[in-house]
Structures are given as structure tokens and as C-alpha cells.
Design an enzyme around this catalytic site. Sequence first.
Site, PDB file in Angstrom:
ATOM      1  N   CYS A 152      -4.694  -4.831  -2.068  1.00 38.88           N
ATOM      2  CA  CYS A 152      -5.667  -4.680  -0.987  1.00 38.88           C
ATOM      3  C   CYS A 152      -7.069  -5.056  -1.481  1.00 38.88           C
ATOM      4  O   CYS A 152      -7.308  -6.212  -1.804  1.00 38.88           O
ATOM      5  CB  CYS A 152      -5.597  -3.263  -0.401  1.00 38.88           C
ATOM      6  SG  CYS A 152      -6.426  -3.113   1.210  1.00 38.88           S
TER       7      CYS A 152
ATOM      8  N   HIS B 286      -0.175  -3.257   1.194  1.00 42.56           N
ATOM      9  CA  HIS B 286       0.060  -2.159   0.260  1.00 42.56           C
ATOM     10  C   HIS B 286       1.556  -2.073  -0.051  1.00 42.56           C
ATOM     11  O   HIS B 286       2.319  -1.533   0.749  1.00 42.56           O
ATOM     12  CB  HIS B 286      -0.401  -0.831   0.870  1.00 42.56           C
ATOM     13  CG  HIS B 286      -1.876  -0.681   0.955  1.00 42.56           C
ATOM     14  ND1 HIS B 286      -2.621  -0.094  -0.049  1.00 42.56           N
ATOM     15  CD2 HIS B 286      -2.757  -1.050   1.916  1.00 42.56           C
ATOM     16  CE1 HIS B 286      -3.891  -0.094   0.294  1.00 42.56           C
ATOM     17  NE2 HIS B 286      -4.005  -0.670   1.481  1.00 42.56           N
TER      18      HIS B 286
ATOM     19  N   GLU C  43       3.003  -0.122  -2.081  1.00 41.91           N
ATOM     20  CA  GLU C  43       3.369   1.294  -2.249  1.00 41.91           C
ATOM     21  C   GLU C  43       3.604   1.992  -0.913  1.00 41.91           C
ATOM     22  O   GLU C  43       4.205   3.072  -0.865  1.00 41.91           O
ATOM     23  CB  GLU C  43       2.290   2.029  -3.057  1.00 41.91           C
ATOM     24  CG  GLU C  43       1.033   2.401  -2.313  1.00 41.91           C
ATOM     25  CD  GLU C  43       0.021   1.282  -2.137  1.00 41.91           C
ATOM     26  OE1 GLU C  43      -1.093   1.547  -1.664  1.00 41.91           O
ATOM     27  OE2 GLU C  43       0.360   0.109  -2.486  1.00 41.91           O
TER      28      GLU C  43
END
EC number: 4.3.2.10
Length: 204
Positions: free
Chosen positions: A81, A186, A188
Site C-alpha cells: 500500500c 493489502h 494480509e
Amino acid sequence: METAIIDYGMGNLLSVQRAFEKCGSDAIIIDNPLKLRETEHIVLPGVGAFPDAMENLNKNGWIEELNHAVRKKEIPLLGICLGMQLLAEKGYEVRECNGLGYIEGEIVRFIPSEMKERIPHVGWNNIEKNLEIPLLDGIPDNTNFYFVHSYYFKALREENIAAVTPYCGEFPSIVVKDNIVGTQFHPEKSQKAGFKVIKNFLRM
């Protein structure tokens, strides 16, 4: 230390750490730049404004150690990001500000197209692969990932754009140069596909 997650005051660190741990990595959050000398992989996360991030990296002594680790030792680096955006030469969020300069290009604000897209770009969107790179092994074209951002990486060279995403026209959602990769999304927070990206990075 297999993976060093840089704590420079601008990242969603714990969720990144948990994701890397679930992918089998010994992932450590570090706040001392010298610890970059002990790692096999580096993660530069980030949430916030470009100039604030660069100020924090500069004042806390990260730049010199990052340059040594990434450029001289060629340790794989993943920017996530805002962390991806910091790889650029320059950003224009809030004010003009120099970035790390690892990949040629600049960070600019989205301009809505005729579709009048909402800014910031928040939510799930697909990627369209430009290049076959190790980070994308086993990930089909048009896979969805989770995004949150108002600015994007305007890359200078097509050879550095590994994938694009159709929003406000289209923007680079993955950039790459040698041992350096960046994802605007992202991983994650992107469930199974995101974890596959992390596992691929750990094999770099």
C-alpha cells in the site's frame, strides 16, 4: 530472522506480522534499522500520508540501511500500500516529496473517469497481469484483492508494471524491479489469494 517488518510509525504491523506467520515465516517487527542486516526478507508496510512516511524513515535512520540491504545485498523487499508508493521517486500527496527512488515513477491522486468512481478506492477489485513474475505464481488473472487508497503509482516504465487494476481507467497494482516488489493492495487482508502472494514473496 527470516522476515523483518519495518516499524516506522505508519503501518498496520500486527496484521501483517500475523499473516506472514500463518504463511510459515519467522516474522519480526523491527524498530532498529541495523536489524535489517540480519534478515532474509524485508516488508515495508504503510498507512497514512506519503510525506509523513518519508519524514519518519529519514529521521529514524532507515534510508541508509534500506539502501544497503536492498540495493547492495539485494535482499527481497515487499512494499504494501503506502509502502509500495514509497518505492517511487516522488509523491504529490499533501505536498511534493521525494520517495525512496527504487522504481521510476511518481505518486499522484486518482481522477475519476466518466464512471465517476468514488475516491478513495476502497474494497475488493481484480488485478490483470502484465508480466509473469514469481510473486504471481499460481495466481490466476483477474483474482480479487483488497484495496484502500486515494493515490496511485504512475510508473514511468511498462517493464516495472506487473499488474494493473481497472479503476479510474486503470492503475498499476503491482510494481516490480529486480528484488523489489510492491502491491497497492493489502495481501494480509486479501484472504487466500493474499496469503499466496506472501508465500511467493517468501520464496524470492
